[in-house]
Design a protein around this motif. Structure first.
Motif, mmCIF file in Angstrom:
data_model
loop_
_atom_site.group_PDB
_atom_site.id
_atom_site.type_symbol
_atom_site.label_atom_id
_atom_site.label_comp_id
_atom_site.label_asym_id
_atom_site.label_seq_id
_atom_site.Cartn_x
_atom_site.Cartn_y
_atom_site.Cartn_z
ATOM 1 N N ILE A 68 63.093 23.640 24.691
ATOM 2 C CA ILE A 68 62.234 23.397 25.965
ATOM 3 C C ILE A 68 61.085 24.230 25.746
ATOM 4 C CG2 ILE A 68 61.970 23.634 28.671
ATOM 5 C CD1 ILE A 68 64.773 22.726 28.913
ATOM 6 N N SER A 69 59.831 23.831 25.999
ATOM 7 C CA SER A 69 58.772 24.890 25.649
ATOM 8 C C SER A 69 58.548 25.478 27.013
ATOM 9 C CB SER A 69 57.523 23.901 25.088
ATOM 10 O OG SER A 69 57.183 23.185 26.061
ATOM 11 N N ALA A 70 57.678 26.610 26.795
ATOM 12 C CA ALA A 70 57.191 27.373 27.858
ATOM 13 C C ALA A 70 56.217 26.597 28.750
ATOM 14 C CB ALA A 70 56.532 28.870 27.252
ATOM 15 N N ALA A 71 55.191 26.002 27.978
ATOM 16 C CA ALA A 71 54.348 24.816 28.625
ATOM 17 C C ALA A 71 54.819 23.812 29.470
ATOM 18 C CB ALA A 71 53.509 24.209 27.521
ATOM 19 N N ARG A 72 55.946 23.395 29.099
ATOM 20 C CA ARG A 72 57.100 22.598 30.009
ATOM 21 C C ARG A 72 57.389 22.927 31.230
ATOM 22 N NH1 ARG A 72 62.220 18.887 28.388
ATOM 23 N NH2 ARG A 72 63.213 18.699 30.445
ATOM 24 N N THR A 73 58.136 24.175 31.005
ATOM 25 C CA THR A 73 58.389 25.128 32.323
ATOM 26 C C THR A 73 57.347 25.372 33.363
ATOM 27 O OG1 THR A 73 60.392 25.889 31.125
ATOM 28 C CG2 THR A 73 59.718 27.066 32.969
ATOM 29 N N GLU A 74 56.295 25.779 32.455
ATOM 30 C CA GLU A 74 55.145 26.083 33.362
ATOM 31 C C GLU A 74 54.648 24.925 34.242
ATOM 32 O OE1 GLU A 74 54.069 28.913 34.293
ATOM 33 O OE2 GLU A 74 54.621 30.535 32.900
ATOM 34 N N ALA A 75 54.640 23.749 33.371
ATOM 35 C CA ALA A 75 54.281 22.663 34.203
ATOM 36 C C ALA A 75 55.056 22.209 35.222
ATOM 37 C CB ALA A 75 54.047 21.619 33.193
#
Length: 806
Positions: free
Chosen positions: A114-121
């Motif tokens: 899971i990427s940081a960008a996905r979590t931030e989204a």
């Protein structure tokens, strides 16, 4: 008027991660306004890089022991695991740097789960949903409160509009306010300080060709209000006479010059002026001499090879005559030795069997400090507190105090002086205290002080209005509070803000840090200080806002306190600063957690600050048309920032002195570029002259306010009205109103009419249904009580009225 005396850091899964610690460099330069390094750390403390994004990644280990090895390596191992070919797959929260480190340790780091960008989204999606719900719930209840809506003219005669409005949805950063007037619509700026919403405003006034009579403010949440646009500032109440003389300064003057000027004025006008010598001498424009051994070194790469020495004698008293030399002995297996030949300190560095130098910087430091002869002359230290483990270099450096002022500038401690002006200097008249150059680099401010003294004395015999001021007031003017720093700014480092007292330990006392030493005198006072937990000052000795090792540690600050205590008739004060065109008063500091300010003045006192400011700033404007903006006028903590331990708070809260801060040097409108241009601390003298002239006019305006205060013996008068919101009062002047609703006699301990909020007017007094007997009295800034009622000893001549709510 009643007397006025006295986390732990939590890591967010996936999106934030720990980052490697790096050695901190020097903090911001001494001229910077910031109080700390970029990380908020004191010099020499570890600093953190900006946080790197962290992803959830695969790591495959052979067995359960491999998982324990991961934990021991400092990895953030989640609870997730599953068997795979070759072992066990676990998931780890890691930045790119942490992944590289794990690979270097031999771990098999795989794909990103899971990427940081996905979590931030996902987080952004959730926050947007919450915001939409909150907006929908609050939209029907939004209230817009107009604070100020004004137009004014400034240099060149162009008109500008300034608007301030508060929305009840201010905590929601998505709420947008739009101001519409004169055929244009502009989005307003949201003013947030210390994490708290204050109000919406125009950060910069808006130029207009024609002033609209009204402005309409519309919210993106649906609310709308229309308010009139009123004029800010006006004509000065007293125009100077036709032969009123001005323009007595013709160049920037260093502190020696301004002291000589006021002494010459006293010699010329002994009947109405005298010099007051303040008791606490400054450290002096002097430093111990230093030399640093670092020939050919890149100190960013090899700081542990450098060291420096500091003389015990002041530079001008022999320290500058010393020389430090490190030598190669040109022999194998030579020992480290230190000798002194007259004024030369000679260090013979040690060598090994190949004749290579082996003495470390730390060893040289110890050898110098252990030498009876050398240690009698100097003290040695490693550079920036490094270990000194690197091999020292061959170098030769003369010691110097690095001070470049001419010999005419004394290196001795300075007796700070004030000029006292008045016909009757016996304490019987209202006292006024004006002081300049707490901050050394603010070169215009002493000119304001000198110009004002010149105007008062040279117009005394011919101008009736000036004669009234000198006859009816007791005026104290310090043209340079900070003479040491002032000289340093003129001759060594123009950006010097602080005094020249060096409280730094060896780790930040090397000669390369010399422009960062000193104490910010306007953070060294005892009210609302850093040591009391207030924001806006630094504990770092090289910060531009270093508050010093203790409250009132500096003689310059103690001098101000002494003057106000020695002459208790002082009721007004003006702290002259630059630049930016601000005009401010207490409270000047708050505790950042919760933005808790020092106690605000009463509503009546703040109304008096505003009324007096209107007069003073109209006099500023009278010189060349410069207007100090309404958005830059008000309590320091409302319009600028928190300034822990400042002098205006000291004088107001400890001694009840109405104190203001001038920030001379208002922005100038650039018609060609269509924008406001700042002027800086040391503008070309032609601009500095204009600033000195206009703010001297303003300082004379403050003297007019003080004279009116001293002659005010007329009680105020109020009227009461019952409105739908409660009881409101109207007054003939700025007053504090005390009241009771239970039929009792009102006293200074009774409730007061309070402000409805920041930069708002009075809040109505709520009354219940039926009949209520309101008893009240008002008191003005000069202490006159309505009806000459005595709230202390008694009487029944307070105001009375019965109101009835159906």
């Amino acid at each position: 008027m009643a007397p006025r005396r006295p986390l732990a850091v939590r890591r967010r899964l996936v999106t934030l991660a720990a980052v490697p610690l790096l050695a901190a460099g020097l903090p911001l330069a001494a001229g910077a306004e910031s109080g700390t390094t970029a990380t908020g750390a004191a010099p020499g403390a570890p600093a953190m890089d900006a946080a790197q994004p962290a992803d959830l990644v695969e790591v495959v280990v052979a067995d359960e022991d491999g998982i324990l090895d991961l934990v021991d390596a400092g990895a953030d191992v989640t609870e997730y695991s599953r068997p795979v070919d070759g072992g066990i797959e676990v998931h780890v929260v890691a930045t790119q740097a942490e992944r590289d480190r794990l690979r270097g340790l031999g771990f098999a780091v795989g794909e990103t789960v899971i990427s940081a960008a996905r979590t931030e989204a996902t987080i952004a999606e959730r926050e947007a949903a919450i915001r939409r719900v909150d907006q929908a719930l609050a939209r029907t209840a939004e209230t817009l409160t107009p604070l100020r809506s004004e137009w004014f003219e400034s240099v060149g005669g162009k008109a500008y509009v300034s608007v301030e409005v508060k929305t009840s949805l201010g905590a929601d950063s998505a709420t947008v306010l739009t101001a519409s007037f004169g055929g244009q619509s502009l989005i307003m700026d949201r003013f947030v300080d210390a994490g708290q919403y204050l109000y919406h405003r125009f950060d910069l006034p808006v130029p207009v060709d024609d002033v609209a009579a009204e402005v309409t403010i519309s919210s993106s949440a649906g609310a709308s209000i229309t308010v009139p646009v009123t004029q800010w500032l006006g004509d000065p109440l007293d125009e100077p006479g036709p032969h009123y003389a001005t323009g007595f300064v013709d160049h920037y003057m260093d502190p020696t010059e301004v002291y000589e000027r006021i002494e010459s004025l006293v010699a010329e006008f002994p009947d109405v002026a005298e010099i007051i010598e303040l008791p606490y001498q400054t450290n002096g424009y002097r430093r111990h001499a230093q030399a640093q051994i670092d020939a050919g070194l890149d100190l960013d790469e090899e700081p542990d090879r450098a060291f420096y020495v500091t003389s015990h004698a002041w530079g001008h008293e022999g320290g500058n005559d010393l020389l430090l030399e490190t030598r190669h002995p040109a022999a194998d297996n030579s020992p480290l030795s230190v000798s002194v030949d007259a004024d030369k300190i000679i260090v013979s560095l040690a060598t090994d069997g190949d004749g290579s130098l082996v003495s470390t910087a730390a060893q040289v430091v110890d050898a110098i400090n252990s030498s009876a002869q050398a240690s009698a002359l100097v003290t040695a230290a490693t550079f920036r507190g490094s270990s000194g483990a690197g091999v020292a270099v061959v170098d030769s450096q003369p010691l110097s105090d690095f001070l470049d002022a001419p010999e005419s500038i004394s290196r001795e401690p300075v007796t700070v002086r004030a000029i006292r002006i008045g016909k009757d200097r016996d304490g019987s008249k209202t006292g006024v205290f004006a002081y300049a150059q707490e901050h050394a680099r603010e070169w215009v401010t002493p000119l304001v002080a000198v110009e004002t003294a010149e105007r008062l004395l040279r117009n005394y015999a011919t101008d009736p209005d000036t004669r009234k001021l000198v006859d009816d007031l007791d005026i104290f003017i310090i043209p340079s509070v900070n003479p040491d720093g002032g000289h340093y700014s003129f001759y060594d480092y123009a950006g010097q803000r602080k005094n020249m007292t060096n409280h730094c330990p060896a780790a930040t006392a090397d000669p390369e840090a010399r422009d960062a030493w000193g104490v910010d005198l306007n953070r060294n006072f005892s009210v609302g200080s850093r040591l009391d937990g207030y924001s806006g000052a630094s504990a770092s000795c090289t910060s531009g806002t270093y508050s010093g090792p203790a409250e009132l540690s500096e003689p310059e600050a103690r001098n101000e306190v002494w003057l106000t205590e020695q002459y208790p008739n002082i009721e007004f004060a003006m702290n002259i600063h630059s630049y930016g065109g601000y005009f401010m008063w207490p409270p000047g500091a708050y505790i950042a957690d919760g933005r808790v300010p020092l106690p605000r003045p009463t509503l009546g006192e703040e109304d008096y600050f505003w009324a007096a400011s209107s007069h003073i700033l109209s006099d500023v404007q009278s010189w060349r048309g410069t207007a100090v903006w309404p958005g830059r006028t008000g309590p320091v903590s409302d319009v600028l920032y928190s300034a822990a331990g400042n002098s205006a708070d000291e004088h107001w809260y400890n001694r009840g002195i109405y104190g203001w801060d001038f920030e001379v040097g208002a922005d100038l409108w650039n018609e060609a570029d269509g924008e406001w241009d700042p002027v800086g601390f040391q503008p070309p003298f032609a601009e500095g002259y204009e600033e000195a002239m206009e703010f001297s006019s303003g300082l004379v305006g403050m003297l007019e306010v003080a004279r009116a205060y001293g002659r005010d013996g007329r009680p105020p008068r109020t009227t009461l009205e019952l409105t739908d919101d409660g009881v409101t009062f109207e007054a003939t002047e700025a007053v504090t109103i005390h009241y009771t609703l239970d039929g009792s006699r009102p006293t200074y301990s009774s409730p007061r009419v309070e402000s409805a909020g920041l930069r708002e007017g009075a809040a109505p007094v709520a009354v219940g249904p039926g009949s209520t007997r309101v008893h009240w009295f008002s008191v003005d800034a000069a202490g006159n009580v309505e009806n000459r009622y005595d709230p202390v000893r008694g009487g029944n001549n307070y105001r009375k009225k019965t109101v009835t709510v159906d």
